[in-house]
Design a protein around this motif. Structure first.
Motif, PDB file in Angstrom:
ATOM      1  N   ARG A   1     -35.151 -19.276 -35.319  1.00  0.00           N
ATOM      2  CA  ARG A   1     -35.124 -20.418 -36.215  1.00  0.00           C
ATOM      3  C   ARG A   1     -34.754 -20.019 -37.642  1.00  0.00           C
ATOM      4  O   ARG A   1     -34.446 -20.875 -38.457  1.00  0.00           O
TER       5      ARG A   1
ATOM      6  N   ASN B   1     -32.159 -18.350 -38.531  1.00  0.00           N
ATOM      7  CA  ASN B   1     -30.712 -18.275 -38.703  1.00  0.00           C
ATOM      8  C   ASN B   1     -30.177 -19.676 -38.976  1.00  0.00           C
ATOM      9  O   ASN B   1     -30.201 -20.550 -38.111  1.00  0.00           O
ATOM     10  N   HIS B   2     -29.698 -19.880 -40.188  1.00  0.00           N
ATOM     11  CA  HIS B   2     -29.200 -21.195 -40.603  1.00  0.00           C
ATOM     12  C   HIS B   2     -27.691 -21.175 -40.841  1.00  0.00           C
ATOM     13  O   HIS B   2     -27.173 -21.909 -41.682  1.00  0.00           O
ATOM     14  N   SER B   3     -26.983 -20.322 -40.108  1.00  0.00           N
ATOM     15  CA  SER B   3     -25.564 -20.125 -40.396  1.00  0.00           C
ATOM     16  C   SER B   3     -24.633 -20.851 -39.445  1.00  0.00           C
ATOM     17  O   SER B   3     -23.423 -20.718 -39.549  1.00  0.00           O
ATOM     18  N   TYR B   4     -25.165 -21.635 -38.482  1.00  0.00           N
ATOM     19  CA  TYR B   4     -24.295 -22.281 -37.502  1.00  0.00           C
ATOM     20  C   TYR B   4     -23.829 -23.633 -38.028  1.00  0.00           C
ATOM     21  O   TYR B   4     -24.645 -24.496 -38.349  1.00  0.00           O
TER      22      TYR B   4
ATOM     23  N   MET C   1     -34.255 -33.057 -42.084  1.00  0.00           N
ATOM     24  CA  MET C   1     -34.623 -31.773 -42.680  1.00  0.00           C
ATOM     25  C   MET C   1     -36.049 -31.802 -43.221  1.00  0.00           C
ATOM     26  O   MET C   1     -36.764 -30.787 -43.156  1.00  0.00           O
TER      27      MET C   1
ATOM     28  N   THR D   1     -39.748 -21.380 -41.542  1.00  0.00           N
ATOM     29  CA  THR D   1     -38.297 -21.165 -41.508  1.00  0.00           C
ATOM     30  C   THR D   1     -37.495 -22.308 -42.128  1.00  0.00           C
ATOM     31  O   THR D   1     -36.306 -22.116 -42.415  1.00  0.00           O
ATOM     32  N   ASN D   2     -38.080 -23.477 -42.309  1.00  0.00           N
ATOM     33  CA  ASN D   2     -37.311 -24.625 -42.788  1.00  0.00           C
ATOM     34  C   ASN D   2     -37.774 -25.170 -44.132  1.00  0.00           C
ATOM     35  O   ASN D   2     -37.248 -26.187 -44.590  1.00  0.00           O
TER      36      ASN D   2
ATOM     37  N   ARG E   1     -35.264 -26.064 -47.114  1.00  0.00           N
ATOM     38  CA  ARG E   1     -33.929 -26.049 -46.531  1.00  0.00           C
ATOM     39  C   ARG E   1     -33.343 -27.454 -46.552  1.00  0.00           C
ATOM     40  O   ARG E   1     -34.040 -28.434 -46.273  1.00  0.00           O
TER      41      ARG E   1
ATOM     42  N   ALA F   1     -29.536 -29.863 -45.719  1.00  0.00           N
ATOM     43  CA  ALA F   1     -28.275 -29.919 -44.980  1.00  0.00           C
ATOM     44  C   ALA F   1     -27.341 -30.872 -45.700  1.00  0.00           C
ATOM     45  O   ALA F   1     -27.760 -31.948 -46.130  1.00  0.00           O
TER      46      ALA F   1
ATOM     47  N   ASP G   1     -37.316 -16.816 -46.179  1.00  0.00           N
ATOM     48  CA  ASP G   1     -37.348 -17.066 -44.743  1.00  0.00           C
ATOM     49  C   ASP G   1     -37.984 -15.885 -44.013  1.00  0.00           C
ATOM     50  O   ASP G   1     -39.176 -15.619 -44.178  1.00  0.00           O
TER      51      ASP G   1
END
Length: 507
Positions: A107, A109-112, A135, A145-146, A149, A151, A418
C-alpha cells in the motif's frame, strides 16, 4: 530470436485493452485470471514481427522475460501503445498482467497511474471531488500509508504532454506576430508602389475602367504575391521537415510520424488567403480612391495622398508595436533560459563525453560477467590518450532515476515518509564523481571493496544527509531498503547535490 533483447514493457490490468477500445490482432487480451496466475504475455506488433518473424501460429508459444517463461496469448495491432509519458521516448514492446499480489501487497507504493473514462454528464471537476472523497476515506482507513495523500484528475493529453500545449501556443503566437509584421511590410510596399502607379490607374479610369475593376486588378496582384509566398513557404516547410527528420536518430519513437498533415496545410492556406484579403485589399482600395482628373494632371508626381500616408503610418506604428512585443517576449525567454542555466546543476558538463552500453546475450547472464565487461570498458577508455577520468552510471543527471523507500538505522519512519524516507538510487563505478565534477563534501568516494559481498558502502548527497541525520555526522551511519531482514549499507561519503529530474526540480 537467439540473442536476448532489452525491450520496454509494462504491467496492465485485465481491463486495460478493453478500456482503450483496441482488440488484439491475434489471440486475446488479458483476462482477470491472468492477474492471479501471471503466465500470459501480449506482444506488440513490432516485437511479434522482430522476435517471432510475424508467425501467425505464435499464440501459445513460450516467451522468456527476465528469466521467466510466459505464454503468448495475443498480439496487438501495429501502432498501438498504452498512454504513458515514457511511451513518448520508448514504445512498449510487451504487456504483462499486473499481479494482484503486487497490487494488494504494498500500500505504500503510490506510483501506479490509473486511467478512467468519465461517464456521460460527468465533468472533470466532479470527478476530482469524487477522488478527494475517496482519498479522505482511504486516509481514514489506512492512516499509515494514505495520510496526507491526494489524487489529481487530469486529461490524458495533459498526462502525456504536460504543459507543452502552452509552450506551443506561445511559439504559434510569436509566429503569428512575425506574420503580421511581414504583412505590414508588404502592405506598406504596396502603398508605396501605388504612388508610382497613380497616373497609370488614372489613365485606366479615364479610359473607362471602373473603380471595382481597378480594385480587382490591384487585389489580384496582391493575391498572386500571397499565393507565391504561401507556396514557397509550404515547399520550404516540406524540405525542412524532411531534413530535420533525417537529422533525428532513426530509433527515436514516432520519428516517422513527423510530417505536415492536413490540418497544418489548411492553416497555411487559410493564413495566405486571409493575408491576401486583408493586407491586399486595403492598399488596393486606397489606390483606387481619389480625384481621377487630379491624378492625371499630377501624373509626374509620386507622393502619397494624406489619407494614404496616414494608413501607411498606421502600418508602421503597428509593426513597431508588434516588434516591441516580440522583443519583450524574446528578452523574457532569454532571461528564463539564463536563470535555468545559472541554476547549480551539481555537475560540470564541459569536456564530458557519454555513451550508452547494453551488454546482452548468453555471455552476460550473470552479474560477474557484466561486472567484468564494465571493468574492461573502463580500463580500455582510461587508456585512450587525453582521457582524464572515466566512470559508469546507471542514469545520467537530469534524466530521472529509480527511487525507493529506506529505513534509517535507529529511526522510525517519520511523518509524511510513508514506509520510510524516499530516495533516488543511482549505481556508479570507476571514477564517476571526478568525471562529472561532482564535489566530495566529506568522507571518501566508493572503492572496489564497497561491494555486496562485504559491508555495502554507499555515497549519499547532501540533501539525504540533511534529511536523514540533521545536525549529525552521517559518516558510518547505516540505512537499508528492507527491514525483513535489514541489509544495511554504510555511508562512507557525502557528495554535492545533483539535479536528477531536470533543472527546475530540486534534488
Amino acid at each position: 530470436m537467439e540473442e536476448p533483447e532489452r525491450v520496454y514493457g509494462t504491467y496492465v490490468t485485465a481491463s486495460a485493452f478493453e478500456f482503450l477500445g483496441v482488440s488484439p490482432l491475434l489471440g486475446r487480451a488479458m483476462v482477470p485470471q491472468d492477474q492471479d496466475v501471471v503466465e500470459a504475455v501480449v506482444l506488440s506488433f513490432d516485437l511479434w514481427q522482430r522476435a517471432l518473424g510475424g508467425d501467425p501460429n505464435a499464440l501459445g508459444r513460450g516467451f522468456e522475460v527476465d528469466g521467466q517463461t510466459y505464454t503468448v496469448v495475443g498480439v496487438m495491432p501495429a501502432g498501438f501503445d498504452v498512454p504513458s509519458p515514457w511511451a513518448l521516448t520508448a514504445r512498449h514492446q510487451l504487456y504483462l498482467p499486473f499481479p494482484n499480489e503486487r497490487l494488494q501487497g504494498n500500500r505504500g507504493n503510490h506510483s501506479y497511474p490509473v486511467l478512467a473514462r468519465l461517464a456521460s454528464g460527468m465533468t472533470e471537476e466532479a470527478a476530482q471531488e469524487d477522488m478527494d472523497r475517496i482519498m479522505r476515506e482511504l486516509a481514514a482507513e489506512y492512516p499509515e500509508t494514505n495520510a496526507d495523500r491526494t489524487a489529481r484528475v487530469f486529461t490524458v493529453h495533459e498526462y502525456l504532454y504536460g504543459d507543452l500545449g502552452r509552450q506551443l501556443a506561445l511559439i504559434l503566437g510569436a509566429a503569428g506576430l512575425v506574420l503580421l509584421i511581414a504583412c505590414g511590410n508588404v502592405a506598406g510596399l504596396q502603398l508605396a508602389r501605388a504612388a508610382g502607379r497613380e497616373a497609370e490607374l488614372a489613365v485606366r479610369s479615364a479610359l473607362g475602367a471602373s473603380r471595382r475593376a481597378v480594385v480587382r486588378l490591384l487585389f489580384s496582384e496582391s493575391l498572386v504575391l500571397a499565393v507565391l509566398g504561401g507556396a514557397g513557404g509550404l515547399l520550404a516547410s516540406f524540405v525542412l521537415v524532411r531534413g530535420f527528420r533525417a537529422m533525428l536518430p532513426p530509433n527515436m519513437p514516432r520519428v516517422d510520424q513527423i510530417q505536415i498533415d492536413g490540418a497544418a496545410l489548411a492553416v497555411a492556406v487559410g493564413a495566405a488567403a486571409l493575408t491576401a484579403l486583408v493586407f491586399g485589399m486595403v492598399p488596393a482600395v486606397l489606390a483606387a480612391r481619389g480625384n481621377l482628373a487630379a491624378n492625371v494632371r499630377e501624373a509626374g508626381y509620386s507622393t502619397l495622398a494624406p489619407r494614404k500616408e496616414r494608413i501607411r503610418d498606421y502600418f508602421i506604428i503597428g509593426q513597431i508595436a508588434l516588434g516591441l512585443v516580440l522583443a519583450n517576449g524574446a528578452t523574457l525567454l532569454i532571461r528564463s533560459y539564463a536563470a535555468l542555466r545559472g541554476e547549480e546543476q551539481g555537475f560540470v558538463s564541459e569536456g564530458v563525453l557519454t555513451m550508452a552500453l547494453n551488454p546482452a546475450g548468453p555471455r552476460y547472464e550473470d552479474g560477474h560477467a557484466i561486472g567484468s565487461f564494465y571493468e574492461g570498458v573502463l580500463a580500455a577508455v582510461a587508456a585512450v590518450p587525453g582521457v582524464a577520468s572515466v566512470g559508469t552510471v546507471s542514469r545520467l543527471p537530469l534524466r530521472g532515476g529509480t527511487n525507493g523507500n529506506i529505513i534509517v538505522e535507529g529511526q522510525a519512519p517519520r511523518e509524511n515518509d510513508d514506509q520510510g524516507l524516499l530516495v533516488e538510487v543511482t549505481t556508479v563505478a570507476g571514477d564517476y564523481f571526478r568525471s562529472m565534477g561532482i564535489p566530495l563534501v566529506r568522507g571518501r568516494l566508493l572503492a572496489p571493496d564497497d561491494s555486496a559481498s562485504a559491508a555495502v558502502g554507499a555515497v549519499i548527497n547532501q540533501t539525504f544527509a540533511d534529511r536523514a541525520w540533521p545536525n549529525e555526522d552521517p559518516l558510518r551511519k547505516r540505512f537499508s531498503f528492507s527491514d525483513d531482514p535489514p541489509d544495511w549499507a554504510t555511508v562512507v561519503g557525502v557528495v554535492g547535490d545533483v539535479r536528477q529530474w531536470g533543472p527546475e526540480q530540486r534534488p
